[in-house]
Design a protein around this motif. Structure first.
Motif, PDB file in Angstrom:
ATOM      1  N   GLU A 253       0.824  -1.204   0.000  1.00 30.91           N
ATOM      2  CA  GLU A 253       0.000   0.000   0.000  1.00 30.91           C
ATOM      3  C   GLU A 253       0.863   1.261   0.000  1.00 30.91           C
ATOM      4  O   GLU A 253       0.476   2.282  -0.557  1.00 30.91           O
ATOM      5  N   ASN A 317      -1.425   3.160  -2.447  1.00 27.65           N
ATOM      6  CA  ASN A 317      -2.054   4.396  -1.966  1.00 27.65           C
ATOM      7  C   ASN A 317      -1.689   5.587  -2.851  1.00 27.65           C
ATOM      8  O   ASN A 317      -2.538   6.437  -3.133  1.00 27.65           O
ATOM      9  N   TYR A 650      -6.037   6.807   3.053  1.00 32.78           N
ATOM     10  CA  TYR A 650      -4.988   5.773   3.051  1.00 32.78           C
ATOM     11  C   TYR A 650      -5.581   4.437   3.467  1.00 32.78           C
ATOM     12  O   TYR A 650      -6.235   4.358   4.513  1.00 32.78           O
TER      13      TYR A 650
END
Ligand code: GLA
Length: 752
Positions: A253, A317, A650
């Motif tokens: 991420e 992200n 996020y």
């Protein structure tokens, strides 16, 4: 020589280097480079981190000899298109991979030789005729390169559009085809974008699912051959979202290189990655070629939908945030673009078709008492619609159910301090309806053949202007009084027997796309005429959650599955491409109507906060304590929705990987962060746990709303937020966590 990094301020350019006939589009984040190849076609060179500009990049171009192939030039055996990276490949002239374009000509041939014919650069970004697309408001926000190629024999001309934005790693691509020749051409495949990458060391991420299970994340390695997704259902679909990403192995991420593609289109689409036998990757996105056949007569044009590419080396992200920002501010339009969304109550799961005005008003009374801002009357208010067997197509109020009409009910709702909204399903008709009885040829169906029904309804032929005009007229009459301030626009079946009674045989291959153009036209007319109305799109939940819809309707009902645990997966997956402000999310009753699960009321709200937020239950059936809790939830959402919906989002811990899901939204000034923590199953005497946060100011001291602890941003991002729970299995005043499906919201505020 020019440096590609700015000394501050906005930096973006499109440069053409004559020596090697190379185009370089760049900003602070990315470079996109391609060239005119020796044979006159266009060759892919690079898309990735911004490179310093220089006199040319033609030295990146590679050509090698490969045996058992065919070559373009007689004097060299090292120029086979099969081994050359291209931007607009065609089949049949030595490239054996998937073409981006397939054109049937009058002599039966599909061979093309598209030769570079020039370019122009413009500030800003042009509109795409009849299609949704990202846009630039000021000319300084973007630059567009238009490169022309032409086939001398047929006169077919293509204009490839490339838009780079002033900031971020996004690049928008589409193609406009113009028949400058004298023969009739049939476009049978028209990708919006095709590009070849020099290697194949990627995993492929897609958003996959089905009704009530939309946009789950699936990742698999690319291997030699084709990895593909698509829809042939007439809508973008919950099965495969029109989005895919290539991830460098090991991407997380927060770290790693990602190259993603998103198609601004709501109908049949395909996306693929073809890894050839020498380890290069062809990426494509566009309208699905199955059943597609567009007759392009001399002088006519065809515009493909837009594909939006994003490159990022800040992990998933980073890629998602680029899409969120772009789609939130330069795809969504109108008055609702940057506005926080009203907290609504929808009666569907509360009453289904079983309602009277009186019953609705009892729900409205309670909703108003709780501070809810918008009352949405779902299916069943019109025509003979007392079940889903009748009424679609007749958009006049059913006076047996609503004796005071839509306006009368709306006035009563407004008197309670709320706005009023309605549900519609404009693209559909029941056979049991006045509209169908009057116009049986207005539905998509093949004469002499059985028509498949879906939810007992037929699909109106939106490729016909007279059909779209009729529906527009009916809707205009409803919205004209100004009492309706929200419309939930549903679409509840896939398209079958796609044949129009109004088109000749040689244009039937256009119907799927013309249907979408008709749909967009209706949306355009209604949103232009009624700019104050907030539209929420829906297709049995999230079966048409795509960027095309977001251009007209700033939010989409994410799924018919309203269970909190299921929603964590759906919203987590959806956020891969789409902003929180676009996700319709409601608190519903327990046991949940889709999965029969009991989840705590606060967990249902804690999940729905990361969306547009609303309720879909009969508030009169809640206890006094629960109503008090609902009032607190509504107050919390009003206080924080600007950050929840428009902050930087996020994903921190994935529901697809474990028992705990964590995500967060951070305010623009980074001084407030809201962390959502969700645990599926309870655990006993479990390990210590923490989660590393993101997007905070390292030097700011944040106070934790649950524990009162104060930690600096650098601690929270590097040591992490302590989330340990489940000490010994008995009720515990400190942790207070004793059930499955637990959740917490942490508000972190900078105190200095
Ligand atoms: C679809 C929608 C639901 C509801 C019903 C009404 O299934 O997704 O939210 O509006 O239609 O018939």
């Amino acid at each position: 020589m020019e440096k590609a990094a700015s000394e501050g301020g906005i930096y973006m350019n499109i440069v053409y280097h004559e020596r090697g006939r190379v185009f370089h589009l760049f900003n602070d984040s990315v470079s996109y480079i391609f060239m005119v190849l020796p044979h006159g076609g266009l060759g892919s060179l690079y898309y990735g981190k911004a490179l310093r500009d220089r006199e040319g990049f033609e030295h990146i171009f590679e050509r090698v000899h490969r045996g058992m192939t065919a070559c373009v030039f007689a004097d060299t055996r090292s120029y086979s298109l099969d081994a050359i990276r291209q931007e607009l490949p065609t089949y049949g002239s030595s490239d054996f991979r998937r073409p981006a374009l397939n054109v049937l000509q009058e002599n039966g041939s599909r061979i093309l030789d598209l030769q570079y014919a020039g370019y122009r650069v413009m500030d800003g970004k042009p509109k795409l005729a009849g299609l949704p697309a990202t846009y630039a408001e000021a000319e300084t926000e973007a630059k567009t390169l238009i490169v022309e190629v032409q086939d001398a024999l047929t006169g077919l001309r293509a204009e490839l559009l490339y838009t780079i934005f002033a900031t971020g790693g996004a690049l928008a691509r589409s193609v406009r085809y113009i028949n400058d020749g004298t023969e009739v051409l049939h476009l049978q495949k028209v990708m919006s974008m095709s590009m070849d990458l020099p290697d194949a060391d990627y995993d492929w991420l897609q958003l996959t699912g089905a009704w009530t299970r939309e946009r789950h994340i699936e990742i698999r390695p690319l291997t030699t051959g084709i990895t593909a997704i698509g829809s042939r259902r007439g809508h973008s679909s919950g099965q495969y979202n029109p989005f895919a990403a290539l991830l460098r192995r090991g991407t997380t991420e927060t770290r790693g290189e990602v190259l993603a593609m998103s198609l601004v289109y709501s109908g049949n689409f395909e996306m693929l990655a073809e890894v050839d036998n020498h380890g290069t990757t062809r990426l494509q996105a566009g309208i699905h070629s199955t059943d597609f056949d567009w007759k392009l007569v001399p002088g006519a044009q065809f515009q493909t939908p837009e594909a939006v590419l994003v490159w990022s080396d800040d992990g998933l992200n980073g890629m998602s945030q680029t899409y969120h920002r772009l789609y939130q501010s330069r795809l969504v339009r109108g008055q609702w673009r940057e506005k926080v969304r009203p907290i609504l109550i929808n009666n569907w799961e509360a009453t289904y078709f079983d309602f009277t005005e009186e019953k609705l008003l009892t729900i409205a009374d309670k909703a108003a008492e709780c501070g809810i801002e918008l009352f949405v009357l779902d299916d069943g208010w019109f025509g003979a619609r007392t079940s889903d067997y009748a009424g679609l197509g007749d958009w006049t109020v059913n006076r047996d159910r609503l004796p005071n009409g839509i306006d009368g009910l709306a006035e009563k709702i407004e008197a309670r301090g709320m706005k009023f909204g309605i549900w519609v399903e404009l693209e559909m008709v029941n056979e049991d309806s006045n509209l169908y009885r009057a116009h049986p040829d207005w539905v998509l169906s093949v004469p002499g053949r059985r028509k498949s029904l879906g939810r007992s309804q037929c699909v109106l032929d939106f490729s016909r202007k007279d059909v779209v005009d009729n529906i527009y007229g009916q809707m205009e009459a409803i919205l004209a009084s100004g009492k309706v301030s929200y419309v939930k626009w549903d679409m509840n079946r896939s398209i079958t027997e796609c044949w129009s009674h109004a088109l000749p045989a040689d244009r039937q291959g256009e119907v799927f796309h013309r249907y979408i153009l008709g749909l967009y036209d209706l949306y355009e007319r209604l949103t232009t005429k009624f700019p104050h109305v907030l539209f929420e799109s829906c297709a049995s939940g999230g079966n048409r959650f795509d960027p095309g819809m977001l251009y007209y309707a700033p939010q989409t009902w994410a799924s018919d599955n309203s269970d909190a645990v299921e929603r964590q997966k759906i919203q987590y997956g959806t956020s891969i491409c789409y902003p929180v402000s676009s996700m319709g999310s409601h608190v519903s009753v327990v046991p949940n109507h889709q999965v029969n699960r009991m989840t705590p009321l606060h967990t249902r709200a804690n999940t729905a906060y990361f969306g547009t937020f609303g309720y879909e239950l009969d508030l009169n059936k809640l206890t006094a304590e629960e109503i008090a809790e609902v009032k607190e939830q509504v107050a919390f959402m009003k206080k924080y929705r600007a950050i929840l919906q428009f902050g930087t989002f996020y994903r921190l811990q994935s529901p697809f990987e474990g028992n705990v899901t964590v995500w967060m939204s951070v305010s623009a000034d980074q001084k407030t962060a809201i962390v959502g923590w969700y645990r599926t199953l309870n655990r006993v005497n479990y390990r210590f746990e923490r989660v590393k946060l993101a997007g905070l100011l390292p030097d700011a001291l944040y106070e934790n709303s649950l524990s009162g602890a104060r930690c600096y941003g650098d601690e929270l991002m590097n040591y992490g937020l302590i989330t340990t729970d489940g000490t010994a299995g008995e009720p515990n005043a400190e942790n207070g966590l004793t059930t499955d499906f637990e959740s917490r919201i942490y508000v972190l505020k900078a105190v200095e």
